[in-house]
Write a protein that holds these residues in place. Sequence first.
Motif, PDB file in Angstrom:
ATOM      1  N   CYS A 198       0.948  -1.161  -0.041  1.00 37.75           N
ATOM      2  CA  CYS A 198      -0.211  -0.371  -0.178  1.00 37.75           C
ATOM      3  C   CYS A 198       0.524   1.326  -0.340  1.00 37.75           C
ATOM      4  O   CYS A 198       0.563   2.438  -0.659  1.00 37.75           O
ATOM      5  CB  CYS A 198      -0.921   0.125   1.541  1.00 37.75           C
ATOM      6  SG  CYS A 198      -2.548  -1.495   0.980  1.00 37.75           S
TER       7      CYS A 198
ATOM      8  N   TRP B 140       1.388   4.472  -2.890  1.00 40.33           N
ATOM      9  CA  TRP B 140       0.808   5.390  -2.631  1.00 40.33           C
ATOM     10  C   TRP B 140       1.895   6.813  -2.746  1.00 40.33           C
ATOM     11  O   TRP B 140       1.945   8.221  -3.933  1.00 40.33           O
ATOM     12  CB  TRP B 140       0.834   6.097  -1.146  1.00 40.33           C
ATOM     13  CG  TRP B 140       0.393   7.089  -0.822  1.00 40.33           C
ATOM     14  CD1 TRP B 140       1.224   8.229  -0.005  1.00 40.33           C
ATOM     15  CD2 TRP B 140      -0.106   8.073  -1.084  1.00 40.33           C
ATOM     16  NE1 TRP B 140       1.166   9.180   0.246  1.00 40.33           N
ATOM     17  CE2 TRP B 140      -0.250   9.057  -0.737  1.00 40.33           C
ATOM     18  CE3 TRP B 140      -1.539   7.870  -2.053  1.00 40.33           C
ATOM     19  CZ2 TRP B 140      -1.008  10.296  -0.428  1.00 40.33           C
ATOM     20  CZ3 TRP B 140      -2.225   9.487  -1.384  1.00 40.33           C
ATOM     21  CH2 TRP B 140      -2.080  10.391  -0.821  1.00 40.33           C
TER      22      TRP B 140
ATOM     23  N   THR C 160      -2.629  -2.867 -10.862  1.00 38.44           N
ATOM     24  CA  THR C 160      -3.386  -1.807 -10.410  1.00 38.44           C
ATOM     25  C   THR C 160      -3.589  -0.985 -10.766  1.00 38.44           C
ATOM     26  O   THR C 160      -5.207  -0.854 -10.943  1.00 38.44           O
ATOM     27  CB  THR C 160      -2.690  -0.810  -9.095  1.00 38.44           C
ATOM     28  OG1 THR C 160      -1.982  -1.735  -8.264  1.00 38.44           O
ATOM     29  CG2 THR C 160      -3.469   0.338  -8.778  1.00 38.44           C
TER      30      THR C 160
END
Length: 266
Positions: free
Chosen positions: A8, A12, A116
Motif C-alpha cells: 500500500c 501511494w 493496480t
Amino acid sequence: MYYFLGECRALWQARGLLWVMTRREVAARHAGTAAGVVWPYLQPLLVVAAYYLVFDVVFGMRLGDAAPTKAVGAFLVVGALPWMAFCDAVGRGMNSLIDAGGLLHKNPLPPVLFVTRTVLASGLIYGPLMLLVALAYLPSHGLQPPVLALVPLLLVQLLLCLVLSYVLAILAAALRDVVQLVGFFLSVGIYLSPILFPMAMFPERWRWVLWLNPMTALVQGYQQILLQGAWPPAAVWWVSFIWLGVLALLLNVLVARSRDQLVDWL
C-alpha cells in the motif's frame, strides 16, 4: 499484515506514475479502433442492451413473485454489468505481471503497480457505465437516498478486484495453470451467483454454494439499490469485508514468500 501495508505504501509513493500508467492502459484498449475512446464503453453496453432487447422486448419474459422485478432483461442487466466488470478486472489483473515480465526484469518497479493499473483501468471503464445504468433505472429506484450506497459499493468491488487480482497474479507467475483454472471459474461463475435468477429461486439447501462466489453479496446490493430503491442489507457489507480481509491476509503471505523470487518466475 506488514507486507500488505508495504504494498500500500509503495502504491501511494508511486501514485503519480500509477496514474500515468493507468491512462496509458485505458488508451491501449482502444488503440487502432474506429470508435476510439468510445469502444471500451460500447462493448459492455451492447451486451446489456442485447439482454434487454431479447428478454424484455422480443420474448417479454417475466420472473416470479419472489424476484425484485418482473422483467427478466432488467433483472439481468443489474447483475451482468458488475459481473463483466469483475471478470475484466480479475482476468486482466491476473495476467498483468506475466505481461510485464520483461519490463520488471529491466526496471526495479513495484509489481503491485502493474496489477493496480490494470484494475483501475477496468474501473474507469465500468464505473461510469454503472452510474449510467443507475440513471436508466430511475423509474425503479426513484432516485431515493439508498442510491448513494452505489458509490461505496463500487469502491468495495474495486478493492475486491484489486486484492484478488494481485493474489492470482502472484500465483499465476508461479504456476501458469492458474490462468486456465481461473478462466474456467470466471466462465461458470455467472451461474453460481444471483445474476441469472433471484436468490429465492435457488434451492435453499444449496444456497451456501452461491456465497462461495465473492460477487454474490455485491450483486445483491446492486439489485436492492437499482431495482427496489432500498439500502443494501447488512449482510452485503459484512460478507464483502470478510472476503476482503481473507484475501488481504492471503496476499500478505504470498508477497512475503514471493518477494525474492517473483521476477525470476516471470
